[in-house]
Design an enzyme around this catalytic site. Sequence first.
Site, short mmCIF file in Angstrom:
data_model
loop_
_atom_site.label_atom_id
_atom_site.label_comp_id
_atom_site.label_asym_id
_atom_site.label_seq_id
_atom_site.Cartn_x
_atom_site.Cartn_y
_atom_site.Cartn_z
CG HIS A 1 -17.08 -10.26 -33.12
ND1 HIS A 1 -17.27 -8.92 -33.40
CD2 HIS A 1 -16.63 -10.30 -31.85
CE1 HIS A 1 -16.95 -8.20 -32.34
NE2 HIS A 1 -16.57 -9.02 -31.37
CD GLU B 1 -18.07 -3.19 -28.59
OE1 GLU B 1 -16.82 -3.17 -28.50
OE2 GLU B 1 -18.78 -4.00 -27.96
N1 ADE Z 1 -13.76 -8.21 -25.27
C1 ADE Z 1 -14.74 -9.11 -25.18
N2 ADE Z 1 -15.85 -8.64 -25.76
C2 ADE Z 1 -15.57 -7.41 -26.24
C3 ADE Z 1 -16.29 -6.43 -26.93
N3 ADE Z 1 -17.57 -6.59 -27.28
N4 ADE Z 1 -15.67 -5.29 -27.25
C4 ADE Z 1 -14.41 -5.10 -26.91
N5 ADE Z 1 -13.67 -5.99 -26.25
C5 ADE Z 1 -14.24 -7.15 -25.92
ZN ZN Z 2 -15.99 -8.46 -29.49
#
Ligand code: ADE
Ligand code: ZN
Length: 334
Positions: free
Chosen positions: A16, A199
């Site tokens: 990631h 997230e």
């Molecule tokens: N693009 C870059 N980092 C990100 C993240 N943590 N969440 C969503 N989109 C992203």
């Molecule tokens: Zn990300």
Amino acid sequence: MDLESYVRVLPKAELHLHIEGTLEPELMFELARRNGVALPWKSVEETRAAYAFEDLQSFLDLYYAGAAALVCEEDFFDLAMAYFERAAADGVVHAELFFDPQTHTARGVAYETVLNGLERACATAQRRFDISSRLILCFLRHLSEEEGFATLAQALPQVARIHGVGLDSSEMGHPPSKFARLFARCRELGLHVVAHAGEEGPPEYIIEALDLLQVERIDHGVRAFESPALMARLAGEQMPLTVCPLSNVKLCVFPTLADHNLKAMLDAGIKVTINSDDPAYFGGYVGKNYVDSAAALGLGREELKRIARNSLEAAFVSDAERAPWLARLASIEA
Ligand code: ADE
Ligand code: ZN
């Protein structure tokens, strides 16, 4: 062996990692000067000082502004090489790089320019650092599914140059269901599929990513913790989560690293991995994510080894490629 050295010797995969999120302010300024691009900040110091985020969107606004410095194939090559050098120092043996073509094509940078630069860096990293890598094209979820299809059409003539697709950018209000047809097409093309979910978004977004997009890994997924049924499902299916602890603290998903649920998810039998997300913005590359998480959450060496093993098992590589890494990992004494 101290903790830093132990983490460094663990062979690990980084799964990631947004390559645009590895753009350190020094390189950002150098590229901006090279390309005659104006940045919203006056200096490297002022740029770093602006990295105080209150949520995902406040970060994304800066991240997209910084990406404007990337124009030529050489810029993407330099960007990725700087990342690979740091990854090698952290014991990364395999990296799956997310890239956001729409961020660049919207500014008139050709898709091929981005891909050529990144691909050349991947080949160089294999020779120079013995790091294998893959490219994963991410669709920006704040844009429409139609725009995602247009991006896929650009990638299609040379689809073998990418290994999979992902979904990133502003999560709230842009559920995975918005991209169900696009991801079905990508699966038909034989691409691997992943998506950011949980997230900032609710557990329902994780369920949509699993059921509608049929993802093979969940990026972040930390809000699964709010649903015991989903936790049990993730553990039962051994669905990998690509967790990014320092990112989560910087974007205020958790108040401090000690509040992070990574260890609780590991204890619940979930296949957790540790990654850096956008290390130039969040204060640390993958090694620091392991070390700081261990210190804040009391992760033992066997747990760190298990997390590294999870990353190797969750990588989109053949078992023949994976086997020597797993053997090397197994030989390391805690
Ligand atoms: N693009 C870059 N980092 C990100 C993240 N943590 N969440 C969503 N989109 C992203
Ligand atoms: Zn990300």
